[in-house]
Motif scaffolding. Sequence first.
Motif, short mmCIF file in Angstrom:
data_model
loop_
_atom_site.label_atom_id
_atom_site.label_comp_id
_atom_site.label_asym_id
_atom_site.label_seq_id
_atom_site.Cartn_x
_atom_site.Cartn_y
_atom_site.Cartn_z
N VAL A 168 1.71 6.42 -14.03
CA VAL A 168 0.75 5.75 -13.16
C VAL A 168 -0.63 5.73 -13.81
O VAL A 168 -1.33 4.71 -13.79
N LEU A 217 -1.80 0.47 -11.24
CA LEU A 217 -1.19 1.57 -10.50
C LEU A 217 -2.18 2.70 -10.29
O LEU A 217 -2.21 3.33 -9.22
N ALA A 247 4.84 2.56 -6.70
CA ALA A 247 4.59 2.90 -8.11
C ALA A 247 5.89 3.30 -8.79
O ALA A 247 6.14 2.93 -9.96
#
Length: 682
Positions: free
Chosen positions: A338, A344, A537
């Motif tokens: 991420v 993200l 995510a």
Amino acid sequence: MRRLSALALLLVLPALRAEEGMWTFDNLPLKQLKEKYAFEPGKEWIDHVRLSTLTLGGCTGSFVSAEGLVLTNHHCTRGSIQRLSTKDRDLVKNGFVAMSRDQEIKIPSLTYRTLIAMENVTERLAKAVKPGLSEKDASLARAKELDVIKAGLEKASGLAYDVVNLYQGGETWMYGFKVFKDIRLVAAPEIAVGAFGGDYDNFTYPRHDLDFSMVRVYENDKPYRPSHHLTWSTEGLKNGDLTFVVGHPGRTSRLQTFAQMTFDRDLGIPTYLKGAERTRGILEEYGQRSPEHARQVQTLILGVNNGAKANEGSLMGLKDAAAMKRIEDAEKALKAAVAKNPKLAATTGQSWARIEQAIQLQKGYLKEAQHLGSARSTTLGQALALVRLADQLDLPVEKRLAEYRSEGGLKTLKTRLAGPAMGMMGQAPNPEQELHLFTRGLEDAAKELGAKHPFVLAALAGKKPEEAAKAALEGTKLNDPSVRKALLEGGKKAVAESADPMIQLARKLEPILMGLRKKQDDVRAILEEHSARIAKARFAVYGKTLPPDATGTLRITYGPVATYPANGTLQQPFTTWAGLYDRHFGWGGNEAKAYNGEWMLPQRWLDRMGQLDLRTPLNFSHAVDTTGGNSGSPVVNRKGELVGLLFDGNIEGNAGRYYYDDKVNRSVSVDARAILESLVKI
């Protein structure tokens, strides 16, 4: 959005172990099945097993005849059988078989459902949440849109729809059900056979339980004719044969954050176990009054013990340092992925921290959440529900709590509140038992919260717990459905003017309970929002390669009949009638009454032992990924035929709520051959 390369994916993807996964019907692992077992079920096979399966509310069942006969576990209908029993007709102890349709006994207040339709509404919900909304406002916007979707689908189809959140909120579906409300008992063995070994053998293997029961679904006072039902296999299983379990697993927490699992390990489960131990003690205290009192609480104690033993196993799993290290490492890998992606990172980078903050808030009201409420009184529970319903209906729809917004949900709630009175865990009302439970519930609240807590002050009003409980229960008329119906029809004015002591008590308690509810809703909004962000995510990084956590919705899981290592040896894949009798005699038979008679057998099972083929498989172990709620699930073979009935798992598999260990995680099922032979010969 660009996903990771194949090499990077292999490095960070959490290991999906063999046979792991409770798969939704929109995302079955067809490729894995074909590669490993050379089997790829087609649409007809998939629809057949889905439409043959029912949710019983906490358990699963399946249609096994063209005339509405349903097969499920004995422990799934035991509460209903207890309600149908009396002091002079103990159907739990002695079993029951209807020899004709007119002998089938209608079970009151029971609902079964079959999943008919599924619709993914994730994108529609996303459009309803405008950028920049707070976590709470985003939650409200989604709830409002879901109400609109649900109302539209129910009006168009005539089905009852549930909102289904998958992947911690990463996907949202609407599931439509056909509902059945006329359920009648057909057959059930004696509890000594259905729960042979009692709590000692629960969650263990080898097992020797004939844990089945049969009911029939009626519609318009005639046996219901389902479009699909399972046929009984004539071949039977062998070690290594592929099996499928179709059912409604209750809840797993494998996609929770590491912080959430740590909370469960350190506070959540220990708090639950403390409450279960206290409840067991209260029920056992009541049961000591006489044999009849013991009969009344037998099923309740079994239910409490089952939940406690399952949670003890989950806690053991969370204390496994190596397993928790794997979970923590997988989370770190996802966080790193991420962080490397600007989009993200912007949406999800802070989500783990926000969840940790929510957990700290949750800790602050944990004790109140345990003791604020009905204090173990089902009548007070009804009064609280009536008061809250009246208050909520007096508000504009958009200002109500989420569960009071949809017409379908309100209709269900009103029907339940106007229906027959219920005791603990759905048992028949029992004034003496409720007084005992209510008194102990008030005592516990005073002890744990303190004498000056607003809830304690309002509930006791200067009286001792037993005096307060007795005054409320002796003066109430809420056990009369017509009284509750009048309050429902009269609305807030009727509730406000009611002189019923339970309603008056509920009105005093409601502001205190709403204060707790606000705290819980604030935490829930944070957890839902950021769990969904993490789920999205995870999709972006890994794709839809992982199954969602169990949520009580219909799933399919698969795996072979299989042994596993335990106690320095390998466990046998099948047990037999011979093993049942060996365990019975090994504990000294009925004469010994060992450990309160947990391994005793009814006399007719001893008298007819010679009529059974003692080699017939009774239970079997298979490597399928299941959890609570799968009880009563049909076990089918490649042909979609019934070969077994899932009823338990081994003790090693109780950690499966948080992670799956393919080496030792096993489910335990009743072999269909034993069910058929018992019906014919016993």
